[in-house]
Scaffold this active site. Structure first.
Site, PDB file in Angstrom:
ATOM      1  N   ASP A 168      -7.560  20.368  28.426  1.00  0.00           N
ATOM      2  CA  ASP A 168      -7.712  20.392  29.889  1.00  0.00           C
ATOM      3  C   ASP A 168      -8.883  19.494  30.309  1.00  0.00           C
ATOM      4  O   ASP A 168      -8.810  18.796  31.317  1.00  0.00           O
ATOM      5  CB  ASP A 168      -7.927  21.838  30.365  1.00  0.00           C
ATOM      6  CG  ASP A 168      -6.852  22.760  29.833  1.00  0.00           C
ATOM      7  OD1 ASP A 168      -5.672  22.497  30.098  1.00  0.00           O
ATOM      8  OD2 ASP A 168      -7.187  23.726  29.121  1.00  0.00           O
ATOM      9  N   HIS A 225      -7.351  29.132  29.916  1.00  0.00           N
ATOM     10  CA  HIS A 225      -6.439  28.001  29.692  1.00  0.00           C
ATOM     11  C   HIS A 225      -5.092  28.396  30.295  1.00  0.00           C
ATOM     12  O   HIS A 225      -4.222  28.967  29.625  1.00  0.00           O
ATOM     13  CB  HIS A 225      -6.287  27.711  28.200  1.00  0.00           C
ATOM     14  CG  HIS A 225      -5.157  26.748  27.918  1.00  0.00           C
ATOM     15  ND1 HIS A 225      -5.193  25.433  28.313  1.00  0.00           N
ATOM     16  CD2 HIS A 225      -3.948  26.922  27.332  1.00  0.00           C
ATOM     17  CE1 HIS A 225      -4.065  24.835  27.965  1.00  0.00           C
ATOM     18  NE2 HIS A 225      -3.286  25.730  27.374  1.00  0.00           N
TER      19      HIS A 225
END
Ligand code: NAX
Length: 328
Positions: A159, A187
């Site tokens: 990410d 996440h």
């Protein structure tokens, strides 16, 4: 020659592992002078394709690859492990609720946590990649109470890298110029990529990207939904970029982070930023070469705090959904 490191990888016949394993075996992860023993763990249906992966690894004739063990027995798979990369997990299928997925994978991570505690080396470090990675990591950690909480990590580096790439593209800069871009929270589609403390060539992002509406809107949304966009384009979920992020996570944990930098990884909260102690949450972290510590004193601002809180709330909900899998 140094004594070999034992690296255990679950989901070893899967597509992330296919990108990850040759890079571990070639020395890119643990060093060009560091021999490795690979212990590759699969469930029974994965053992036949795993045999093919083992043949290919053997056919690479890697000078640093000491030996390979392919197994579905967790006690064998985690025996003497210095690093455990928990990549395998059951994907969400049509009609499956998030709670069902958490329950199915949660049970897997109980067994893995227990087996790691029973079999791994004293200096074991764990990185959970398989989703939902924060809560899977929490379950494994809680079921291995003999291993310090500082050894457990879940991956949010992909990410971070996605966010860096997006910012660099918009700013007509290079990804290497973008630093200090931390992912806060889970996440998942609630993660918060903190553009306010990120830097481009040492300056605030706002100097290069004055369009705050884009930063608060499409930037965050695109990072949160990048995984889905890749599935839509490729017909398969991200694998090469996920493997690369796992490698960078391990490298960052094994190196001393410069004092001006930080990287994202989900770790057990120590209560920083008001996050419940023990929750596996992504923060900006710095490593001393062994342990990643949460960077203190980062000012998220009102916008960032609100976004982060949404992600913390989701982590707390996930924890409540798997409470029966967490020993009291
Ligand atoms: P694949 O479906 O290609 O491979 C998964 C492998 O895990 C399969 O071979 C399967 O047999 C094996 N497996 C399932 N249960 C297992 C168990 N109990 N023990 C050992 N092996 C087991 O998936 P892949 O694309 O490699 O993705 C793996 C995981 O990474 C998924 O959960 C995925 O959602 C997750 N991801 C996490 C990311 C992150 O940033 N944290 C990003 C990429 C990826 O989406």
């Amino acid at each position: 020659m140094k004594p070999p490191l034992v690296v255990s990888v679950t989901g070893a016949a899967g597509q992330i592992a296919y990108s990850l394993l040759p890079r571990i075996a070639s020395g890119q992860v643990f060093g060009a002078d560091q021999p490795v023993i690979l212990r590759l763990i699969e469930i029974e249906p994965g053992m036949k394709p795993l045999a093919g992966v083992v043949m290919e690894l053997s056919d690479c004739a890697f000078p640093l690859l000491e030996s390979i063990e392919a197994t579905s027995d967790l006690d064998v798979g985690f025996s003497g492990a210095n690093w455990a990369l928990l990549v395998g997990s059951v994907p969400r299928k049509a009609g499956m609720e998030r709670k069902d997925l958490l329950g199915i994978n949660g049970k897997i991570f109980i067994g893995q946590g227990e087996a790691i505690e029973r079999n791994a080396a004293d200096d074991i470090n764990v990185l959970v990649v398989g989703n939902p990675c924060n809560t899977n990591c929490l379950i494994a950690m809680k079921n291995a109470p003999g291993i310090p909480e500082s050894r457990w990590h879940a991956m949010t580096r992909l990410d971070e890298n996605r966010a860096k790439s997006s910012i660099a593209h918009r700013a007509h800069a290079h990804t290497r110029d973008v630093t200090n871009l931390a992912i806060w929270g889970n996440h998942s589609s609630t993660l918060y990529p903190d553009f306010e403390n990120a830097l481009i060539n040492g300056d605030p992002v706002s100097k290069y990207i004055p369009d705050r509406a884009w930063l608060e809107g499409d930037f965050i949304k695109d990072v949160q939904q990048r995984g889905a966009a890749i599935i839509a384009a490729r017909g398969l979920s991200s694998a090469k970029s996920a493997a690369h992020a796992a490698i960078e996570t391990v490298q960052s944990l094994r190196e001393i982070t410069p004092v001006t930098e930080w990287h994202s990884v989900a770790v057990a909260s120590d209560g920083s930023y008001g996050v419940e102690k023990g929750l596996i949450c992504s923060f900006p972290t710095r490593s001393n070469g062994k342990i990643a510590s949460i960077v203190q004193g980062v000012d998220l601002g009102a916008f960032g705090k609100a976004k982060f809180q949404l992600s913390i709330n989701e982590l707390l909900e996930e924890k409540a959904m798997v409470s029966d899998l967490l020993p009291k």
